[in-house]
Design a protein around this motif. Sequence first.
Motif, PDB file in Angstrom:
ATOM      1  N   ASN A 132       0.810  -1.006  -5.822  1.00 40.05           N
ATOM      2  CA  ASN A 132      -0.330   0.221  -5.443  1.00 40.05           C
ATOM      3  C   ASN A 132      -1.322   0.370  -6.498  1.00 40.05           C
ATOM      4  O   ASN A 132      -2.398   0.991  -6.049  1.00 40.05           O
TER       5      ASN A 132
ATOM      6  N   ARG B  86      -5.039  -1.770  -5.761  1.00 40.52           N
ATOM      7  CA  ARG B  86      -6.296  -1.151  -4.918  1.00 40.52           C
ATOM      8  C   ARG B  86      -7.362  -0.736  -6.050  1.00 40.52           C
ATOM      9  O   ARG B  86      -7.219  -0.063  -6.717  1.00 40.52           O
TER      10      ARG B  86
ATOM     11  N   TYR C 138       0.671  -1.466  -0.165  1.00 35.72           N
ATOM     12  CA  TYR C 138      -0.109  -0.040   0.064  1.00 35.72           C
ATOM     13  C   TYR C 138       0.684   1.382  -0.049  1.00 35.72           C
ATOM     14  O   TYR C 138       0.321   2.385  -0.168  1.00 35.72           O
TER      15      TYR C 138
END
Length: 171
Positions: free
Chosen positions: A163, A166, A78
Amino acid sequence: MSHTLVLNASYEPLAVVSTRRAILLLLGGKASTVTETTAKVRSATLSLNAPSVVLLNHFVRVPRRTVPLTRKSALARYGHVCAYCGRYGDTLDHVVPRSRGGAHDWRNVLIACFRCNNRKADFLLSELGWTLPFELKPPDPAAVDVIAGRSQPGWDEYTRPWNTERIPIAG
């Protein structure tokens, strides 16, 4: 020595190996060069550019792996970004708190900043009126070596950054 990305015959990332190992794959006829660096590798009879990405000549069937959920792997996935406010985050947060029966797996864990994690405490998101900006799902096992911090600039077109995994929730 630098690292080289190894792609399966289907262009799926398999592993990150040393440049020496990649050269052995090339010389053994098991792989071909996709991209190379400007660095030279020399021997008594051979001089070639060091490979950056190699493609295996034959498809290798690899059993599906799972990525273990650790603080380090979650932070890397993340990008140290809080899921609730978008600022720097460095704590794990369980969407459904463990005290309420929430599991410790990728579908229930995200990164939060200290402030948001404390504000959420052991409440459910619906109780606070909060929503997630993306869907939680397990990471792609093919990107394990890339998440480990060994990614290089020329590999972006062959690997998916964690990333971008998501996935926004359709609303």
